[in-house]
Design an enzyme around this catalytic site. Structure first.
Site, PDB file in Angstrom:
ATOM      1  CE  LYS A 147      22.023  55.126  25.350  1.00 48.69           C
ATOM      2  NZ  LYS A 147      20.979  54.136  24.733  1.00 48.69           N
ATOM      3  CD  GLU A 191      19.893  47.371  18.800  1.00 45.95           C
ATOM      4  OE1 GLU A 191      20.263  47.259  19.914  1.00 45.95           O
ATOM      5  OE2 GLU A 191      20.375  48.159  18.094  1.00 45.95           O
TER       6      GLU A 191
HETATM    7  C1  LIG Z   1      18.740  50.825  20.138  1.00 38.73           C
HETATM    8  C2  LIG Z   1      19.184  50.416  21.586  1.00 38.73           C
HETATM    9  N1  LIG Z   1      19.370  49.159  22.029  1.00 38.73           N
HETATM   10  C3  LIG Z   1      19.565  48.831  23.304  1.00 38.73           C
HETATM   11  C4  LIG Z   1      19.390  49.799  24.199  1.00 38.73           C
HETATM   12  C5  LIG Z   1      19.522  49.098  25.784  1.00 38.73           C
HETATM   13  O1  LIG Z   1      20.696  49.607  26.275  1.00 38.73           O
HETATM   14  P1  LIG Z   1      20.798  49.784  27.997  1.00 38.73           P
HETATM   15  O2  LIG Z   1      20.609  48.601  28.549  1.00 38.73           O
HETATM   16  O3  LIG Z   1      22.191  50.436  28.178  1.00 38.73           O
HETATM   17  O4  LIG Z   1      19.842  50.734  28.230  1.00 38.73           O
HETATM   18  C6  LIG Z   1      18.883  50.912  24.068  1.00 38.73           C
HETATM   19  C7  LIG Z   1      18.620  51.888  25.385  1.00 38.73           C
HETATM   20  N2  LIG Z   1      18.227  53.213  25.055  1.00 38.73           N
HETATM   21  C8  LIG Z   1      18.186  54.181  26.197  1.00 38.73           C
HETATM   22  C9  LIG Z   1      17.410  53.213  27.463  1.00 38.73           C
HETATM   23  O5  LIG Z   1      16.234  54.113  27.736  1.00 38.73           O
HETATM   24  N3  LIG Z   1      16.008  55.074  26.746  1.00 38.73           N
HETATM   25  C10 LIG Z   1      16.912  54.947  25.764  1.00 38.73           C
HETATM   26  O6  LIG Z   1      17.031  55.521  24.567  1.00 38.73           O
HETATM   27  C11 LIG Z   1      18.665  51.220  22.956  1.00 38.73           C
HETATM   28  O7  LIG Z   1      18.496  52.673  22.696  1.00 38.73           O
END
Ligand SMILES: Cc1ncc(COP(=O)(O)O)c(CN[C@@H]2CONC2=O)c1O
Length: 283
Positions: free
Chosen positions: A146, A178
């Site tokens: 992340k 995704e």
């Molecule tokens: C690329 C990506 N995939 C999956 C998810 C889902 O992950 P979580 O269930 O752990 O949130 C996120 C969430 N990104 C965060 C969630 O809210 N804003 C964001 O940038 C993301 O940025």
């Protein structure tokens, strides 16, 4: 709004000065988390901060706090700012040093910032669903981290917005991976499909909650890659993230999903997900 800034400084956001030599600014050299707040309480904070430390380790960056210490910072921010429904945003960069690609000396410490903001649940999107648009997944091959390196995600999200859609669906070599800021799920004949947690996706915390709920409520799951054609033929589609929770997808590239309304399994998962929020509130 009080903001966390290195070594326990809590200050007004406007008073904080970040160096133009910060590596997060130069290279996106850092990691981040978004932790939901319901009824003033952190949701799945342990899972988020465990991933935060894992992401940092994957980019060879040691963070100065434990999971519990990070949780304490997040709780203080939510309390100090009176956040009832919202989220905590936290990020750590490799710190400030003259611009060079290689790592700075060990005297340079990570730069950690965090804040808590009001952010109501997207209840209309959760109830009615959203439209999505597909786009090539041209991101690097460490999407499991992340990281602050989000240019590929940002461009995809804007491409979706330009098309009047709420989210972009990444497709890599014909396979749905995704969303630009979410995980993707499909339902076919009552079975839930989602991409396996490999280096090609972020293993979302909400994704993990969904899989736990499927096991608890005997909903079959197939964590295996599926093609865009298969995705578009599913009976139901939805996306998940900390801020989007479980959001039904009612159209993809202009094609109506199912009968154009949120599906039965999707709504069942929303119901049991809601129960986990209620349980948090009752703690
Ligand atoms: C690329 C990506 N995939 C999956 C998810 C889902 O992950 P979580 O269930 O752990 O949130 C996120 C969430 N990104 C965060 C969630 O809210 N804003 C964001 O940038 C993301 O940025």
């Amino acid at each position: 709004m009080t903001t966390y800034f290195n070594n326990g400084v809590y200050a007004d956001k406007e008073t904080i000065k970040v160096s133009i030599d910060d590596r997060g600014y130069y290279f996106g050299d850092g990691v981040y988390e978004v932790i939901k707040v319901y009824d003033g309480k952190l949701y799945t904070d342990q899972e988020h901060f465990t991933r935060f430390l894992q992401s940092a380790k994957k980019i060879r960056m040691d963070l100065p706090y434990t999971i519990d210490e990070f949780t304490g910072i997040a709780k203080k921010l939510a309390a100090d700012n009176g956040i009832v429904e919202g989220h905590v945003y936290i990020q750590a960069t490799r710190g400030a040093a003259p611009r060079m690609h290689n790592f700075p000396g060990e005297e340079v410490e990570p730069m950690i910032t965090a804040y808590a903001i009001h952010n109501p649940r997207p209840l209309s999107k959760i109830k009615e669903g959203v439209a999505v648009k597909t786009t090539d997944d041209i991101r690097w091959l460490r999407c499991d981290i992340k990281s602050l390196n989000l240019l590929g995600n940002v461009l995809a999200k804007q491409e979706a917005y330009d098309a009047g859609c709420a989210e972009a669906v990444f497709v890599r070599d014909g396979i749905v991976t995704e969303g630009s800021s979410s995980n993707m799920f499909g339902v076919k004949d009552g079975i839930l499909y989602t991409h396996p947690a490999t280096n090609l996706i972020l293993n979302g915390i909400t994704r993990r909650v969904i899989l736990q709920l499927c096991a608890k409520h005997s909903i079959g799951v197939m964590e295996e890659p599926f093609t865009l054609e298969q995705f578009k033929e599913m009976d139901e589609l939805f996306l998940t993230s900390t801020t989007s929770e479980i959001t039904p997808i009612v159209s993809i590239d202009g094609k109506i999903v199912g009968d154009g309304a949120p599906g039965r399994v999707t709504e069942r998962l929303q119901q049991v997900f809601e129960e986990t929020i209620h349980e948090l509130k009752m703690e």
